[in-house]
Design an enzyme around this catalytic site. Structure first.
Site, short mmCIF file in Angstrom:
data_model
loop_
_atom_site.label_atom_id
_atom_site.label_comp_id
_atom_site.label_asym_id
_atom_site.label_seq_id
_atom_site.Cartn_x
_atom_site.Cartn_y
_atom_site.Cartn_z
N ARG A 149 0.94 -1.19 -0.30
CA ARG A 149 -0.02 0.15 -0.22
C ARG A 149 0.73 1.16 0.06
NH1 ARG A 149 -1.90 -3.34 4.14
NH2 ARG A 149 -4.04 -4.42 3.75
N LYS A 173 -1.94 -2.19 7.80
CA LYS A 173 -2.97 -1.64 8.61
C LYS A 173 -3.19 -2.08 9.96
CE LYS A 173 -6.69 -0.98 4.74
NZ LYS A 173 -7.63 -1.26 4.07
N HIS A 245 -1.79 2.35 -5.92
CA HIS A 245 -2.43 1.18 -5.80
C HIS A 245 -2.53 0.33 -7.02
CE1 HIS A 245 -4.26 -0.40 -2.25
NE2 HIS A 245 -5.04 -0.99 -2.82
N ARG A 248 -0.05 -2.25 -6.72
CA ARG A 248 -0.68 -3.52 -5.71
C ARG A 248 -1.28 -4.51 -6.48
NH1 ARG A 248 -1.10 -4.77 -0.17
NH2 ARG A 248 -3.33 -5.06 0.33
N HIS A 271 -3.81 -9.00 3.75
CA HIS A 271 -5.41 -9.18 3.72
C HIS A 271 -5.74 -10.06 5.06
CE1 HIS A 271 -5.82 -8.41 -0.90
NE2 HIS A 271 -5.92 -7.28 -0.06
N TYR A 280 -8.52 -11.21 -7.10
CA TYR A 280 -7.33 -11.49 -8.16
C TYR A 280 -7.59 -12.62 -8.88
CZ TYR A 280 -5.89 -7.22 -5.61
OH TYR A 280 -5.66 -5.80 -5.07
#
Length: 301
Positions: A149, A173, A245, A248, A271, A280
């Site tokens: 990110r 995150k 992004h 990514r 994730h 994806y």
């Protein structure tokens, strides 16, 4: 037990118990502020302990009628559910009026990606004869090599580059850490920037361990990375509307296209849920067709 008092405890719960990002916490707090405003206007005197499912439904429907997008509605409902779960945990309620709130269905939008040829074109467009060019190449190589990110890129620390092991330590995150493999090309350009450019800069005391710096010796901003990506794409004559992004998304898509295990991709992207990573698994139809025609036994010979 008024709304304002409980919001302070709710914020602490989100930080300490849920380990959510500052952006998510701010969004959830804003949603609860809107809910409390709705309650004050329509059900004066009803505190969170007395709020029932019908009241919450009314608030959700009112918000939907105002034209709020489905994504924002879904996040708002998640915030409301988190708030009432917090009240349950604190024994401030013995039931959950938000449990049966339905989240609107959101169409799974496929992220924009760059082809491998387009990625190479962007890299090749960067002028390595300048200090900024060397830094920019190292940044974009790192974005693509590790699927970071943009906030993870700008926060990347020199001490977290494990050159010999081929890994970087990333703070993602909710301040969650993960080790991400980094490719040889990215390491090459990181080393060039770090050992030939960065070493000669006068670095701000607060940014001594930050890898990527601006011209003033401070950590580069997210907006600056965004602008660098835009300018590099324009120079490479790529007309797609891309952002940091996009690298990514391209990282994950290319891994899946080449047969990477989805669980491994999930770990590298950081994730929490495999469902997020599953987007994806979309593969270019031409890529699939080419592989089937090339490798299917009935098409050989």
């Amino acid at each position: 037990m008024d709304w304002q008092t409980l919001q302070k405890g709710f914020e602490s719960y989100l930080k300490l118990e849920r380990s959510l990002s500052q952006n998510t916490i701010a969004a959830y707090k804003n949603d609860i502020r809107k809910l409390s405003g709705f309650m004050a206007e329509n059900y004066a005197g009803i505190n969170p302990k007395k709020t029932d499912h019908e009241m919450l439904m009314e608030f959700v429907h009112l918000t939907a009628k105002s034209g709020q997008e489905a994504v924002s509605q879904a996040r708002m409902i998640s915030g409301i559910k988190a708030f009432f779960k917090y009240l349950l945990m604190e024994n401030l309620r013995n039931d959950d009026p938000a449990e049966l709130l339905e989240t609107p269905k959101i169409a799974r939008k496929l992220p924009d990606t760059l082809s491998e040829i387009e990625i190479t074109a962007i890299f090749d467009s960067i002028d390595l004869s300048t200090p900024e060019g060397t830094r920019n190449r190292a940044m974009l190589e790192t974005l693509y090599s590790c699927g970071l990110r943009v906030s993870e890129l700008t926060g990347l620390q020199v001490s977290n580059i494990r050159d010999k092991l081929g890994f970087i330590r990333v703070i993602g995150k909710g301040d969650k850490e993960r080790l991400v493999p980094v490719g040889g090309q990215a390491l090459k350009y990181i080393a060039q920037y770090r050992d030939q450019i960065r070493i000669h800069k006068k670095i701000d005391s607060k940014s001594r361990d930050i890898l990527f710096l601006n011209k003033n010796g401070k950590g580069i901003s997210r907006i600056s990375v965004f602008n660098i990506v835009k300018k590099s794409a324009l120079k490479a004559e790529i007309t797609k509307n891309i952002s940091p992004h996009t690298f990514r998304h391209s990282f994950a898509t290319h891994l899946v296209e080449h047969g990477a295990d989805l669980r491994a991709v999930q770990e590298m992207l950081g994730h929490e849920s495999i469902t997020t990573t599953e987007i994806y698994t979309h593969l270019d139809r031409n890529y699939l067709r080419e592989n089937i025609l090339t490798y299917h036994p009935r098409n050989l010979g």
